[in-house]
Write a protein that holds these residues in place. Structure first.
Motif, PDB file in Angstrom:
ATOM      1  N   PRO A 100       0.835  -1.209   0.000  1.00  0.00           N
ATOM      2  CA  PRO A 100       0.000   0.000   0.000  1.00  0.00           C
ATOM      3  C   PRO A 100       0.868   1.257   0.000  1.00  0.00           C
ATOM      4  CG  PRO A 100      -0.785  -1.572   1.627  1.00  0.00           C
ATOM      5  CD  PRO A 100       0.510  -2.103   1.119  1.00  0.00           C
ATOM      6  N   CYS A 101       0.464   2.255  -0.788  1.00  0.00           N
ATOM      7  CA  CYS A 101       1.241   3.491  -0.915  1.00  0.00           C
ATOM      8  C   CYS A 101       0.305   4.646  -1.245  1.00  0.00           C
ATOM      9  CB  CYS A 101       2.317   3.344  -1.990  1.00  0.00           C
ATOM     10  SG  CYS A 101       1.645   3.226  -3.652  1.00  0.00           S
ATOM     11  N   SER A 102       0.862   5.826  -1.369  1.00  0.00           N
ATOM     12  CA  SER A 102       0.061   6.998  -1.727  1.00  0.00           C
ATOM     13  C   SER A 102      -0.230   6.989  -3.230  1.00  0.00           C
ATOM     14  CB  SER A 102       0.804   8.277  -1.350  1.00  0.00           C
ATOM     15  OG  SER A 102       1.988   8.378  -2.107  1.00  0.00           O
ATOM     16  N   GLN A 103      -1.153   7.824  -3.624  1.00  0.00           N
ATOM     17  CA  GLN A 103      -1.551   7.881  -5.028  1.00  0.00           C
ATOM     18  C   GLN A 103      -0.402   8.340  -5.920  1.00  0.00           C
ATOM     19  OE1 GLN A 103      -5.006  10.275  -5.769  1.00  0.00           O
ATOM     20  NE2 GLN A 103      -5.094   9.721  -7.934  1.00  0.00           N
ATOM     21  N   GLU A 104       0.464   9.207  -5.414  1.00  0.00           N
ATOM     22  CA  GLU A 104       1.555   9.749  -6.222  1.00  0.00           C
ATOM     23  C   GLU A 104       2.566   8.686  -6.640  1.00  0.00           C
ATOM     24  OE1 GLU A 104       0.752  11.157  -3.130  1.00  0.00           O
ATOM     25  OE2 GLU A 104      -0.570  12.606  -4.099  1.00  0.00           O
ATOM     26  N   THR A 105       2.769   7.677  -5.817  1.00  0.00           N
ATOM     27  CA  THR A 105       3.767   6.645  -6.118  1.00  0.00           C
ATOM     28  C   THR A 105       3.131   5.328  -6.547  1.00  0.00           C
ATOM     29  OG1 THR A 105       3.843   5.984  -3.793  1.00  0.00           O
ATOM     30  CG2 THR A 105       5.448   7.644  -4.531  1.00  0.00           C
ATOM     31  N   ALA A 106       1.839   5.342  -6.823  1.00  0.00           N
ATOM     32  CA  ALA A 106       1.113   4.105  -7.116  1.00  0.00           C
ATOM     33  C   ALA A 106       1.415   3.569  -8.510  1.00  0.00           C
ATOM     34  CB  ALA A 106      -0.382   4.334  -6.975  1.00  0.00           C
ATOM     35  N   ALA A 107       1.510   2.248  -8.585  1.00  0.00           N
ATOM     36  CA  ALA A 107       1.636   1.546  -9.860  1.00  0.00           C
ATOM     37  C   ALA A 107       0.380   0.717 -10.134  1.00  0.00           C
ATOM     38  CB  ALA A 107       2.858   0.646  -9.856  1.00  0.00           C
ATOM     39  N   TRP A 108      -0.362   0.384  -9.086  1.00  0.00           N
ATOM     40  CA  TRP A 108      -1.591  -0.401  -9.182  1.00  0.00           C
ATOM     41  C   TRP A 108      -2.662   0.284  -8.356  1.00  0.00           C
ATOM     42  CZ3 TRP A 108      -1.923  -4.811 -12.136  1.00  0.00           C
ATOM     43  CH2 TRP A 108      -0.723  -5.364 -12.571  1.00  0.00           C
ATOM     44  N   GLN A 109      -3.918   0.077  -8.749  1.00  0.00           N
ATOM     45  CA  GLN A 109      -5.018   0.566  -7.930  1.00  0.00           C
ATOM     46  C   GLN A 109      -6.110  -0.482  -7.858  1.00  0.00           C
ATOM     47  OE1 GLN A 109      -6.603   4.174  -9.567  1.00  0.00           O
ATOM     48  NE2 GLN A 109      -8.147   3.113 -10.766  1.00  0.00           N
ATOM     49  N   LEU A 110      -6.678  -0.607  -6.665  1.00  0.00           N
ATOM     50  CA  LEU A 110      -7.829  -1.473  -6.450  1.00  0.00           C
ATOM     51  C   LEU A 110      -9.022  -0.561  -6.225  1.00  0.00           C
ATOM     52  CD1 LEU A 110      -8.068  -4.618  -4.313  1.00  0.00           C
ATOM     53  CD2 LEU A 110      -9.736  -2.820  -3.993  1.00  0.00           C
ATOM     54  N   SER A 111      -9.991  -0.663  -7.102  1.00  0.00           N
ATOM     55  CA  SER A 111     -11.201   0.158  -7.012  1.00  0.00           C
ATOM     56  C   SER A 111     -12.364  -0.724  -6.593  1.00  0.00           C
ATOM     57  CB  SER A 111     -11.534   0.801  -8.353  1.00  0.00           C
ATOM     58  OG  SER A 111     -10.457   1.581  -8.797  1.00  0.00           O
ATOM     59  N   GLY A 112     -13.127  -0.231  -5.660  1.00  0.00           N
ATOM     60  CA  GLY A 112     -14.303  -0.959  -5.214  1.00  0.00           C
ATOM     61  C   GLY A 112     -15.524  -0.069  -5.298  1.00  0.00           C
ATOM     62  N   THR A 113     -16.555  -0.566  -5.943  1.00  0.00           N
ATOM     63  CA  THR A 113     -17.833   0.146  -5.987  1.00  0.00           C
ATOM     64  C   THR A 113     -18.871  -0.735  -5.325  1.00  0.00           C
ATOM     65  OG1 THR A 113     -18.293  -0.762  -8.187  1.00  0.00           O
ATOM     66  CG2 THR A 113     -17.317   1.423  -8.093  1.00  0.00           C
ATOM     67  N   TRP A 114     -19.709  -0.123  -4.497  1.00  0.00           N
ATOM     68  CA  TRP A 114     -20.683  -0.915  -3.780  1.00  0.00           C
ATOM     69  C   TRP A 114     -22.086  -0.397  -3.997  1.00  0.00           C
ATOM     70  CZ3 TRP A 114     -17.351   2.162  -0.725  1.00  0.00           C
ATOM     71  CH2 TRP A 114     -17.952   3.230  -0.098  1.00  0.00           C
ATOM     72  N   SER A 115     -23.016  -1.310  -3.757  1.00  0.00           N
ATOM     73  CA  SER A 115     -24.434  -0.959  -3.713  1.00  0.00           C
ATOM     74  C   SER A 115     -25.026  -1.722  -2.540  1.00  0.00           C
ATOM     75  CB  SER A 115     -25.142  -1.317  -5.023  1.00  0.00           C
ATOM     76  OG  SER A 115     -25.088  -2.704  -5.249  1.00  0.00           O
ATOM     77  N   LEU A 116     -25.942  -1.092  -1.870  1.00  0.00           N
ATOM     78  CA  LEU A 116     -26.574  -1.681  -0.691  1.00  0.00           C
ATOM     79  C   LEU A 116     -28.048  -1.874  -0.984  1.00  0.00           C
ATOM     80  CD1 LEU A 116     -26.080  -2.582   2.221  1.00  0.00           C
ATOM     81  CD2 LEU A 116     -26.552  -0.242   2.942  1.00  0.00           C
ATOM     82  N   ASN A 117     -28.484  -3.112  -1.010  1.00  0.00           N
ATOM     83  CA  ASN A 117     -29.893  -3.464  -1.234  1.00  0.00           C
ATOM     84  C   ASN A 117     -30.417  -4.106   0.043  1.00  0.00           C
ATOM     85  OD1 ASN A 117     -29.669  -2.664  -3.931  1.00  0.00           O
ATOM     86  ND2 ASN A 117     -28.921  -4.684  -4.531  1.00  0.00           N
ATOM     87  N   GLY A 118     -31.040  -3.294   0.872  1.00  0.00           N
ATOM     88  CA  GLY A 118     -31.492  -3.803   2.167  1.00  0.00           C
ATOM     89  C   GLY A 118     -30.282  -4.118   3.025  1.00  0.00           C
ATOM     90  N   GLN A 119     -30.102  -5.370   3.343  1.00  0.00           N
ATOM     91  CA  GLN A 119     -28.951  -5.810   4.131  1.00  0.00           C
ATOM     92  C   GLN A 119     -27.860  -6.454   3.262  1.00  0.00           C
ATOM     93  OE1 GLN A 119     -29.545  -4.000   6.885  1.00  0.00           O
ATOM     94  NE2 GLN A 119     -28.607  -5.667   8.028  1.00  0.00           N
ATOM     95  N   LEU A 120     -28.089  -6.524   1.953  1.00  0.00           N
ATOM     96  CA  LEU A 120     -27.121  -7.157   1.061  1.00  0.00           C
ATOM     97  C   LEU A 120     -26.158  -6.106   0.507  1.00  0.00           C
ATOM     98  CD1 LEU A 120     -26.140  -9.745  -0.323  1.00  0.00           C
ATOM     99  CD2 LEU A 120     -27.654  -9.174  -2.211  1.00  0.00           C
TER     100      LEU A 120
END
Length: 152
Positions: A100-120
């Motif tokens: 893990p590192c800062s955005q300035e020195t990053a070579a890879w990024q993990l992006s997560g997008t979520w949606s919440l449907n009730g409790q799921l």
């Protein structure tokens, strides 16, 4: 009676030597290509292994959470300087060794997008390699579904 000129034995030896050098140069060129291809495949396999491990680490944090706020707190605690969290997504930055590192020195990024449907809680994790600060194609994907419930 005239004699036919015969080939000089040294010229035949030189011709044979030229053919041997030609054969070995072609064979060495093929071998170099094989070694370069194997190195490329090895690097890609290493990157894929590391990407899947990092996605699984984040997936474990998601499944350990009891609420959306708890998930955000877990991500913030684990990746304090290398995560950006917004209202519907987050991004974790990694260096070329997948630390893990800062955005300035990053070579890879993990992006997560979520949606919440009730409790799921449904989260899509995408890992991409950054080239000159520009997003590349998604290298690895991992969908995570988690039912949020209070644990006693």
């Amino acid at each position: 009676m005239k004699r036919k000129p015969t080939a000089n034995p040294s010229s035949l030896f030189l011709l044979e030597l030229i053919f041997a050098i030609l054969f070995f140069s072609v064979a060495s060129a093929v071998c170099v290509q094989v070694f370069v291809k194997s190195h490329t495949l090895s690097t890609e396999a290493h990157d894929l292994t590391q990407a899947s491990r990092r996605a699984e680490d984040v997936a474990e944090l998601i499944t350990a959470s009891t609420s959306l706020d708890d998930m955000k707190n877990l991500l913030e605690d684990t990746y304090s300087d290398s995560v950006e969290i917004s209202s519907e997504d987050f991004t974790v930055f990694y260096d070329s060794d997948f630390a893990p590192c800062s955005q300035e020195t990053a070579a890879w990024q993990l992006s997560g997008t979520w949606s919440l449907n009730g409790q799921l809680l449904d989260v899509q994790l995408d890992i991409a390699k950054l080239t000159s600060g520009v997003d590349a194609d998604v290298f690895y994907q991992l969908p995570v579904k988690h039912h949020l419930q209070r644990r006693d």
